[in-house]
Design a protein around this motif. Structure first.
Motif, PDB file in Angstrom:
ATOM      1  N   ASN A 113       0.848  -1.195   0.000  1.00  0.00           N
ATOM      2  CA  ASN A 113       0.000   0.000   0.000  1.00  0.00           C
ATOM      3  C   ASN A 113       0.879   1.239   0.000  1.00  0.00           C
ATOM      4  O   ASN A 113       1.927   1.274   0.642  1.00  0.00           O
ATOM      5  CB  ASN A 113      -0.928   0.015   1.217  1.00  0.00           C
ATOM      6  N   THR A 114       0.441   2.228  -0.733  1.00  0.00           N
ATOM      7  CA  THR A 114       1.189   3.473  -0.847  1.00  0.00           C
ATOM      8  C   THR A 114       0.247   4.628  -0.566  1.00  0.00           C
ATOM      9  O   THR A 114      -0.821   4.715  -1.151  1.00  0.00           O
ATOM     10  CB  THR A 114       1.795   3.610  -2.262  1.00  0.00           C
ATOM     11  N   THR A 115       0.661   5.483   0.350  1.00  0.00           N
ATOM     12  CA  THR A 115      -0.122   6.649   0.710  1.00  0.00           C
ATOM     13  C   THR A 115       0.594   7.884   0.194  1.00  0.00           C
ATOM     14  O   THR A 115       1.798   8.043   0.422  1.00  0.00           O
ATOM     15  CB  THR A 115      -0.280   6.744   2.243  1.00  0.00           C
ATOM     16  N   HIS A 116      -0.130   8.729  -0.504  1.00  0.00           N
ATOM     17  CA  HIS A 116       0.421  10.000  -0.988  1.00  0.00           C
ATOM     18  C   HIS A 116      -0.117  11.101  -0.099  1.00  0.00           C
ATOM     19  O   HIS A 116      -1.297  11.117   0.230  1.00  0.00           O
ATOM     20  CB  HIS A 116      -0.011  10.237  -2.447  1.00  0.00           C
ATOM     21  N   PHE A 117       0.763  11.992   0.333  1.00  0.00           N
ATOM     22  CA  PHE A 117       0.279  13.158   1.068  1.00  0.00           C
ATOM     23  C   PHE A 117       1.082  14.381   0.668  1.00  0.00           C
ATOM     24  O   PHE A 117       2.142  14.270   0.058  1.00  0.00           O
ATOM     25  CB  PHE A 117       0.285  12.927   2.590  1.00  0.00           C
ATOM     26  N   ASP A 118       0.549  15.523   0.978  1.00  0.00           N
ATOM     27  CA  ASP A 118       1.173  16.796   0.645  1.00  0.00           C
ATOM     28  C   ASP A 118       1.667  17.461   1.916  1.00  0.00           C
ATOM     29  O   ASP A 118       0.942  17.523   2.901  1.00  0.00           O
ATOM     30  CB  ASP A 118       0.156  17.740  -0.018  1.00  0.00           C
ATOM     31  N   ASP A 119       2.891  17.933   1.886  1.00  0.00           N
ATOM     32  CA  ASP A 119       3.424  18.748   2.971  1.00  0.00           C
ATOM     33  C   ASP A 119       4.389  19.731   2.326  1.00  0.00           C
ATOM     34  O   ASP A 119       5.559  19.414   2.102  1.00  0.00           O
ATOM     35  CB  ASP A 119       4.119  17.890   4.021  1.00  0.00           C
ATOM     36  N   ASP A 120       3.867  20.897   1.979  1.00  0.00           N
ATOM     37  CA  ASP A 120       4.653  21.884   1.252  1.00  0.00           C
ATOM     38  C   ASP A 120       5.851  22.391   2.045  1.00  0.00           C
ATOM     39  O   ASP A 120       6.852  22.809   1.454  1.00  0.00           O
ATOM     40  CB  ASP A 120       3.769  23.042   0.814  1.00  0.00           C
ATOM     41  N   SER A 121       5.777  22.373   3.374  1.00  0.00           N
ATOM     42  CA  SER A 121       6.927  22.838   4.154  1.00  0.00           C
ATOM     43  C   SER A 121       8.088  21.856   4.013  1.00  0.00           C
ATOM     44  O   SER A 121       9.243  22.268   3.925  1.00  0.00           O
ATOM     45  CB  SER A 121       6.550  23.047   5.623  1.00  0.00           C
ATOM     46  N   LEU A 122       7.791  20.579   3.968  1.00  0.00           N
ATOM     47  CA  LEU A 122       8.834  19.567   3.807  1.00  0.00           C
ATOM     48  C   LEU A 122       9.477  19.662   2.422  1.00  0.00           C
ATOM     49  O   LEU A 122      10.697  19.750   2.298  1.00  0.00           O
ATOM     50  CB  LEU A 122       8.239  18.170   4.026  1.00  0.00           C
ATOM     51  N   THR A 123       8.678  19.680   1.389  1.00  0.00           N
ATOM     52  CA  THR A 123       9.237  19.744   0.041  1.00  0.00           C
ATOM     53  C   THR A 123       9.807  21.128  -0.254  1.00  0.00           C
ATOM     54  O   THR A 123      10.771  21.248  -1.013  1.00  0.00           O
ATOM     55  CB  THR A 123       8.200  19.344  -1.022  1.00  0.00           C
ATOM     56  N   GLY A 124       9.254  22.167   0.364  1.00  0.00           N
ATOM     57  CA  GLY A 124       9.820  23.503   0.209  1.00  0.00           C
ATOM     58  C   GLY A 124      11.231  23.570   0.778  1.00  0.00           C
ATOM     59  O   GLY A 124      12.129  24.183   0.179  1.00  0.00           O
ATOM     60  N   GLY A 125      11.437  22.921   1.921  1.00  0.00           N
ATOM     61  CA  GLY A 125      12.773  22.850   2.507  1.00  0.00           C
ATOM     62  C   GLY A 125      13.740  22.107   1.606  1.00  0.00           C
ATOM     63  O   GLY A 125      14.916  22.492   1.468  1.00  0.00           O
ATOM     64  N   LEU A 126      13.262  21.055   0.973  1.00  0.00           N
ATOM     65  CA  LEU A 126      14.083  20.292   0.037  1.00  0.00           C
ATOM     66  C   LEU A 126      14.463  21.151  -1.167  1.00  0.00           C
ATOM     67  O   LEU A 126      15.620  21.171  -1.605  1.00  0.00           O
ATOM     68  CB  LEU A 126      13.329  19.040  -0.416  1.00  0.00           C
ATOM     69  N   ARG A 127      13.501  21.875  -1.701  1.00  0.00           N
ATOM     70  CA  ARG A 127      13.769  22.765  -2.842  1.00  0.00           C
ATOM     71  C   ARG A 127      14.776  23.861  -2.451  1.00  0.00           C
ATOM     72  O   ARG A 127      15.671  24.202  -3.220  1.00  0.00           O
ATOM     73  CB  ARG A 127      12.474  23.399  -3.344  1.00  0.00           C
ATOM     74  N   THR A 128      14.630  24.406  -1.246  1.00  0.00           N
ATOM     75  CA  THR A 128      15.547  25.447  -0.774  1.00  0.00           C
ATOM     76  C   THR A 128      16.968  24.888  -0.650  1.00  0.00           C
ATOM     77  O   THR A 128      17.935  25.529  -1.072  1.00  0.00           O
ATOM     78  CB  THR A 128      15.061  26.011   0.574  1.00  0.00           C
ATOM     79  N   ALA A 129      17.098  23.691  -0.082  1.00  0.00           N
ATOM     80  CA  ALA A 129      18.418  23.065   0.056  1.00  0.00           C
ATOM     81  C   ALA A 129      19.030  22.777  -1.310  1.00  0.00           C
ATOM     82  O   ALA A 129      20.233  22.980  -1.516  1.00  0.00           O
ATOM     83  CB  ALA A 129      18.301  21.783   0.881  1.00  0.00           C
ATOM     84  N   ALA A 130      18.214  22.323  -2.236  1.00  0.00           N
ATOM     85  CA  ALA A 130      18.715  22.048  -3.587  1.00  0.00           C
ATOM     86  C   ALA A 130      19.201  23.332  -4.244  1.00  0.00           C
ATOM     87  O   ALA A 130      20.285  23.375  -4.847  1.00  0.00           O
ATOM     88  CB  ALA A 130      17.621  21.386  -4.430  1.00  0.00           C
ATOM     89  N   ARG A 131      18.413  24.391  -4.115  1.00  0.00           N
ATOM     90  CA  ARG A 131      18.784  25.680  -4.703  1.00  0.00           C
ATOM     91  C   ARG A 131      20.089  26.194  -4.102  1.00  0.00           C
ATOM     92  O   ARG A 131      20.953  26.730  -4.818  1.00  0.00           O
ATOM     93  CB  ARG A 131      17.650  26.693  -4.482  1.00  0.00           C
ATOM     94  N   ALA A 132      20.268  26.013  -2.790  1.00  0.00           N
ATOM     95  CA  ALA A 132      21.503  26.442  -2.122  1.00  0.00           C
ATOM     96  C   ALA A 132      22.710  25.676  -2.640  1.00  0.00           C
ATOM     97  O   ALA A 132      23.831  26.176  -2.622  1.00  0.00           O
ATOM     98  CB  ALA A 132      21.367  26.262  -0.603  1.00  0.00           C
ATOM     99  N   ALA A 133      22.478  24.462  -3.135  1.00  0.00           N
ATOM    100  CA  ALA A 133      23.557  23.649  -3.707  1.00  0.00           C
ATOM    101  C   ALA A 133      23.721  23.911  -5.202  1.00  0.00           C
ATOM    102  O   ALA A 133      24.477  23.211  -5.875  1.00  0.00           O
ATOM    103  CB  ALA A 133      23.269  22.168  -3.460  1.00  0.00           C
ATOM    104  N   GLY A 134      22.996  24.904  -5.726  1.00  0.00           N
ATOM    105  CA  GLY A 134      23.107  25.242  -7.130  1.00  0.00           C
ATOM    106  C   GLY A 134      22.306  24.336  -8.042  1.00  0.00           C
ATOM    107  O   GLY A 134      22.578  24.237  -9.235  1.00  0.00           O
TER     108      GLY A 134
END
Length: 164
Positions: A113-134
């Motif tokens: 079973n696979t559950t999909h959920f949204d948490d924009d703060s979690l993925t937003g942090g990931l995007r911010t970290a990626a951007r900081a790494a160029g």
């Protein structure tokens, strides 16, 4: 807002939402695409292109090739109608196709079973970290593998541990 609720259409309402979303992206809602989406949304667990091809082959009484399904699924992912569970090379119908979020999946190694959920703060942090790494993250996908509550309880029961 980090987490938020969605109205999640089902059945014919979900098909109508998917059709509207695909058409807004400039694509046509063909009979084959409608059949693939209906089959995908009918699976309780993530489905592979082969699972969908087999289901459609049975229902239509003719062989449907998995490569045709893959092309449609790629289109569905691009248009936000489906989400890809990367580790399983499988897909789930997006229950709210009109709303775009990064993918966060909880994948049970016991039952699949696979559950999909949204948490924009979690993925937003990931995007911010990626951007900081160029790096510009185009489509983050987070998959957490483990056991759902039912499988974890069953494992504890089998090992003799108390569930309380």
């Amino acid at each position: 807002m980090a987490r938020h609720a969605h109205h999640e259409p089902h059945g014919d309402d979900l098909l109508a939402a998917a059709k509207a979303t695909l058409e807004r992206s400039g694509e046509q809602w063909t009979a084959m695409r409608a059949n693939v989406y209906a089959a995908l949304s009918g699976f309780a667990k993530p489905a592979s292109a082969y699972d969908i091809a087999e289901a459609l082959s049975r229902s239509e009484g003719r062989r449907i090739a998995a490569n045709s399904i893959y092309r449609i699924l790629d289109l569905f992912v691009a248009a936000n109608l489906a989400l890809r569970v990367e580790s399983a090379n499988a897909y789930v119908a997006n229950a709210h196709p009109g709303c775009r979020h990064d993918c966060i999946f909880l994948v049970c190694d016991g039952c699949g079973n696979t559950t999909h959920f949204d948490d924009d703060s979690l993925t937003g942090g990931l995007r911010t970290a990626a951007r900081a790494a160029g790096f510009e993250a185009e489509r983050p996908v987070i998959e957490v593998r483990g056991r759902c509550a039912d499988c974890a309880a069953a494992a504890r029961t089998q090992s003799g541990q108390s569930t309380h």
